[in-house]
Design an enzyme around this catalytic site. Structure first.
Site, PDB file in Angstrom:
ATOM      1  N   ASN A  37       0.819  -1.218   0.000  1.00  0.00           N
ATOM      2  CA  ASN A  37       0.000   0.000   0.000  1.00  0.00           C
ATOM      3  C   ASN A  37       0.855   1.271   0.000  1.00  0.00           C
ATOM      4  OD1 ASN A  37      -2.343   1.472   0.110  1.00  0.00           O
ATOM      5  ND2 ASN A  37      -2.919   0.860   2.195  1.00  0.00           N
ATOM      6  N   HIS A 122     -14.548  -4.539  10.576  1.00  0.00           N
ATOM      7  CA  HIS A 122     -14.161  -3.245  11.161  1.00  0.00           C
ATOM      8  C   HIS A 122     -15.382  -2.387  11.427  1.00  0.00           C
ATOM      9  CE1 HIS A 122      -9.811  -2.933   9.420  1.00  0.00           C
ATOM     10  NE2 HIS A 122     -10.061  -4.116   9.911  1.00  0.00           N
ATOM     11  N   ARG A 147     -13.917  -5.508  15.223  1.00  0.00           N
ATOM     12  CA  ARG A 147     -12.893  -4.543  15.627  1.00  0.00           C
ATOM     13  C   ARG A 147     -13.571  -3.209  15.880  1.00  0.00           C
ATOM     14  NH1 ARG A 147      -7.855  -1.923  12.173  1.00  0.00           N
ATOM     15  NH2 ARG A 147      -9.460  -0.393  11.651  1.00  0.00           N
ATOM     16  N   TYR A 159      -7.376   7.696  12.135  1.00  0.00           N
ATOM     17  CA  TYR A 159      -7.137   6.465  11.386  1.00  0.00           C
ATOM     18  C   TYR A 159      -8.161   5.369  11.749  1.00  0.00           C
ATOM     19  CZ  TYR A 159      -5.924   1.682  11.789  1.00  0.00           C
ATOM     20  OH  TYR A 159      -6.042   0.331  11.814  1.00  0.00           O
ATOM     21  N   ASP A 221      -7.262  -1.842  17.463  1.00  0.00           N
ATOM     22  CA  ASP A 221      -5.967  -1.632  16.808  1.00  0.00           C
ATOM     23  C   ASP A 221      -5.365  -0.315  17.288  1.00  0.00           C
ATOM     24  OD1 ASP A 221      -3.825  -1.451  15.067  1.00  0.00           O
ATOM     25  OD2 ASP A 221      -4.991  -1.872  13.257  1.00  0.00           O
ATOM     26  N   HIS A 223      -2.410   0.772  16.293  1.00  0.00           N
ATOM     27  CA  HIS A 223      -1.624   1.274  15.176  1.00  0.00           C
ATOM     28  C   HIS A 223      -0.266   1.858  15.543  1.00  0.00           C
ATOM     29  CE1 HIS A 223      -1.655   1.491  10.911  1.00  0.00           C
ATOM     30  NE2 HIS A 223      -2.796   0.848  10.977  1.00  0.00           N
ATOM     31  N   GLU A 247      -4.166  -4.819  19.243  1.00  0.00           N
ATOM     32  CA  GLU A 247      -3.239  -4.964  18.114  1.00  0.00           C
ATOM     33  C   GLU A 247      -2.269  -3.792  18.044  1.00  0.00           C
ATOM     34  OE1 GLU A 247      -5.425  -5.000  14.448  1.00  0.00           O
ATOM     35  OE2 GLU A 247      -3.664  -4.577  13.241  1.00  0.00           O
ATOM     36  N   GLU A 273       1.525  -6.770  11.253  1.00  0.00           N
ATOM     37  CA  GLU A 273       1.069  -6.516   9.880  1.00  0.00           C
ATOM     38  C   GLU A 273       2.140  -5.816   9.042  1.00  0.00           C
ATOM     39  OE1 GLU A 273      -2.476  -4.128  10.756  1.00  0.00           O
ATOM     40  OE2 GLU A 273      -1.498  -2.419   9.829  1.00  0.00           O
ATOM     41  N   ARG A 294       0.114 -11.230  13.017  1.00  0.00           N
ATOM     42  CA  ARG A 294      -0.767 -10.453  12.139  1.00  0.00           C
ATOM     43  C   ARG A 294      -0.335 -10.444  10.681  1.00  0.00           C
ATOM     44  NH1 ARG A 294      -4.890  -8.951  11.610  1.00  0.00           N
ATOM     45  NH2 ARG A 294      -4.801  -6.721  11.327  1.00  0.00           N
ATOM     46  N   HIS A 323      -3.606 -10.445   8.579  1.00  0.00           N
ATOM     47  CA  HIS A 323      -4.043  -9.138   8.100  1.00  0.00           C
ATOM     48  C   HIS A 323      -4.934  -9.334   6.867  1.00  0.00           C
ATOM     49  CE1 HIS A 323      -2.494  -4.831   6.978  1.00  0.00           C
ATOM     50  NE2 HIS A 323      -3.554  -4.773   7.750  1.00  0.00           N
ATOM     51  N   ASP A 327      -6.234  -3.529   1.026  1.00  0.00           N
ATOM     52  CA  ASP A 327      -5.014  -3.439   0.223  1.00  0.00           C
ATOM     53  C   ASP A 327      -4.336  -4.802   0.043  1.00  0.00           C
ATOM     54  OD1 ASP A 327      -4.668  -2.064   3.033  1.00  0.00           O
ATOM     55  OD2 ASP A 327      -2.716  -2.943   2.636  1.00  0.00           O
ATOM     56  N   GLU A 350      -8.891 -11.333   9.670  1.00  0.00           N
ATOM     57  CA  GLU A 350      -9.456  -9.999   9.410  1.00  0.00           C
ATOM     58  C   GLU A 350     -10.112 -10.009   8.023  1.00  0.00           C
ATOM     59  OE1 GLU A 350      -6.528  -6.888   8.961  1.00  0.00           O
ATOM     60  OE2 GLU A 350      -7.914  -5.372   9.723  1.00  0.00           O
ATOM     61  N   TRP A 413       2.060   6.105  12.553  1.00  0.00           N
ATOM     62  CA  TRP A 413       0.719   6.106  11.981  1.00  0.00           C
ATOM     63  C   TRP A 413      -0.070   4.909  12.432  1.00  0.00           C
ATOM     64  CZ3 TRP A 413      -2.160   3.057   8.563  1.00  0.00           C
ATOM     65  CH2 TRP A 413      -3.423   3.624   8.249  1.00  0.00           C
TER      66      TRP A 413
HETATM   67  O1  EZ4 Z   1      -3.415   0.136   8.262  1.00  0.00           O
HETATM   68  O2  EZ4 Z   1      -4.090  -2.002   5.560  1.00  0.00           O
HETATM   69  O3  EZ4 Z   1      -5.447  -3.892  10.828  1.00  0.00           O
HETATM   70  N1  EZ4 Z   1      -5.539  -3.284   9.825  1.00  0.00           N
HETATM   71  C1  EZ4 Z   1      -4.911  -2.155   9.529  1.00  0.00           C
HETATM   72  C2  EZ4 Z   1      -5.023  -1.618   8.124  1.00  0.00           C
HETATM   73  C3  EZ4 Z   1      -3.677  -1.087   7.665  1.00  0.00           C
HETATM   74  C4  EZ4 Z   1      -3.595  -0.884   6.192  1.00  0.00           C
HETATM   75  C5  EZ4 Z   1      -2.149  -0.641   5.778  1.00  0.00           C
HETATM   76  O4  EZ4 Z   1      -1.978  -0.732   4.435  1.00  0.00           O
HETATM   77  O5  EZ4 Z   1      -4.249  -1.635  10.395  1.00  0.00           O
HETATM   78  O6  EZ4 Z   1      -5.982  -0.633   8.043  1.00  0.00           O
HETATM   79 CO    CO Z   2      -3.766  -3.044  11.968  1.00  0.00          CO
END
Ligand code: EZ4
Ligand code: CO
Length: 413
Positions: A37, A122, A147, A159, A221, A223, A247, A273, A294, A323, A327, A350, A413
């Site tokens: 991605n 999600h 999630r 995010y 998550d 992140h 996560e 991931e 993941r 994961h 993407d 997922e 991120w």
């Molecule tokens: O941020 O797929 O758990 N899932 C995630 C996704 C990832 C994107 C990264 O390309 O965290 O949303």
């Molecule tokens: Co994630």
């Protein structure tokens, strides 16, 4: 059976995908997903310039040898671009082998260990009310694990939080976006405040448990946004709500950070991931610092390497939670589902669901019913690529957002 041709197909049906198509001397084709991605063309070029010329004329049957040839032979090992390219070759060769055998791929991986793979979807909302609507939507769609992500008071777009849905609306959320300035595509920028997040999230899980009861498996998550001590605090605060997992609590490359979280909490942990080899998990697994891996098939060197990782993890009681965002293409998704059905230590899968446009280009035969995914029983992976449809969707640069703290500092991120 020799590899006669290898094509790299870049298409953007709703979002960007890179696919490798191998064709053998007896006319069998195999597909592999090589999508990274926001960095798609780097993998396309690695494949076209440095991998395709090495593949032509090789015996398509020798999957392990081809994997080792591309991994050890390159000298420069690991990294997301290299491992996605190797993954695409590996998955395409498994697709070919299973088609040649006339079997769905999971049969070659040991056969079925279960009826289907428990999937999580999600749910998200900018407010708790919008989140509840989204959770109800997902339950109506048949999801049996969810999630949970929400907006944080005082922050804008966060995010993982989709535009708020109304009941019955299709879930539509894609993390890669772009802002256009001077004709250039740039990543969107978001604002972040960990203190506000840490105050807010436990109240969200309390509200969700009160509304939906104790039985629904809930995931969250982080992140990679917390320091080890912040992550330990959140994991501890979330204990009463019995998460299925927390996560990516801390940045993934810092394996020993998870020791600190473990010391303070029994909330199950998932990570990986953004990892690209089993070595990224070595400390995490042998020290029993995580509960779920993941990784995605296209980001971890394909089926050959991911299966090796999963079996190593299983020796330590660690389970899978592959994961499965949009993407990862339908080809990568199908590959994950064949592993999910076959391996003993499956945990959860997922499932973000591709858009109708994506599914016009990638024709899938996997199914989702009663909360469970199944790869289907067509020979091979069970995914076809409609190349005419693919050619209609030109590549458009798009990126994951960049995240900044309130004072402007770039954050994870
Ligand atoms: O941020 O797929 O758990 N899932 C995630 C996704 C990832 C994107 C990264 O390309 O965290 O949303
Ligand atoms: Co994630």
């Amino acid at each position: 059976m020799r590899i006669e041709s290898a094509e790299v197909i870049v298409t953007s049906p709703g979002r960007n995908f890179v696919t490798l198509k191998l064709t053998t001397s007896d006319g069998i084709t195999g597909l592999g997903d090589a999508t990274v991605n926001g960095r798609e063309l780097a993998v396309a070029s690695y494949l076209t310039e440095h991998v395709v010329p090495l593949l032509l004329g090789r015996d398509a049957a020798n999957i392990e040898d081809t994997w080792q040839y591309l991994y050890r032979g390159a000298y420069w090992r690991r990294g997301p671009v290299t491992m996605a390219a190797i993954a695409a070759v590996d998955v395409a060769l498994w697709d070919i082998k299973a088609k040649a055998a006339g079997m769905p791929l999971y049969q070659l991986l040991g056969g079925a260990s279960r009826r289907g793979a428990l999937a999580y979807g999600h749910a998200s909302g900018s407010t708790v009310e919008a989140l509840f609507d989204s959770i109800r939507n997902h339950l109506d769609l048949g999801f049996r694990a969810i999630r949970v992500q929400t907006g944080v008071p005082g922050l804008g777009q966060v995010y993982g939080v989709a535009t708020d849905q109304r009941p019955g609306e299709r879930y539509d959320y894609e993390p890669a976006r772009r802002s256009v300035a001077d004709g250039r595509s740039l990543p969107v920028e978001e604002t972040w405040d960990t203190a506000a997040y840490l105050r807010h999230i436990p109240t969200v899980f309390e509200a969700v448990r009160n509304e939906f009861g104790p039985d629904l498996p809930l995931l969250h998550d982080g992140h990679h946004r917390m320091t080890p001590i912040e992550a330990a605090r959140l994991a501890k605060d979330l204990e009463p709500y019995r998460l299925f997992w927390l996560e990516d609590a801390t940045p993934g490359e810092d394996q020993t950070a998870l020791r600190l979280i473990r010391r303070h909490s029994t909330t199950p942990l998932a990570i990986g991931e953004v990892f690209n080899t089993a070595f990224d998990y070595q400390t995490l697994i042998t020290e029993r610092l995580i509960d779920y891996v993941r990784s995605a098939v296209p980001h971890t060197g394909g089926i050959t390497h991911l299966k090796r990782l999963v079996e190593f993890a299983g020796l330590y009681g660690v389970r899978t939670g592959f994961h499965g965002p949009t993407d990862v293409s339908p080809v990568g998704m199908a590959a994950a589902l064949h592993l999910d059905i076959a391996v003993h230590n499956f945990g959860i899968q997922e499932y973000m669901q591709h858009s109708a446009t994506t599914l016009e280009v990638f024709r899938t035969s996997y199914t989702f019913a009663d909360g469970l995914l199944h790869p289907g029983d067509n020979p091979g992976l069970g995914v076809d690529l409609d190349e005419e449809a693919a050619a209609r969707f030109e590549y458009i640069p798009a990126y994951l957002p960049v995240n900044r703290r309130l004072d402007g500092t770039v954050h994870d991120w």
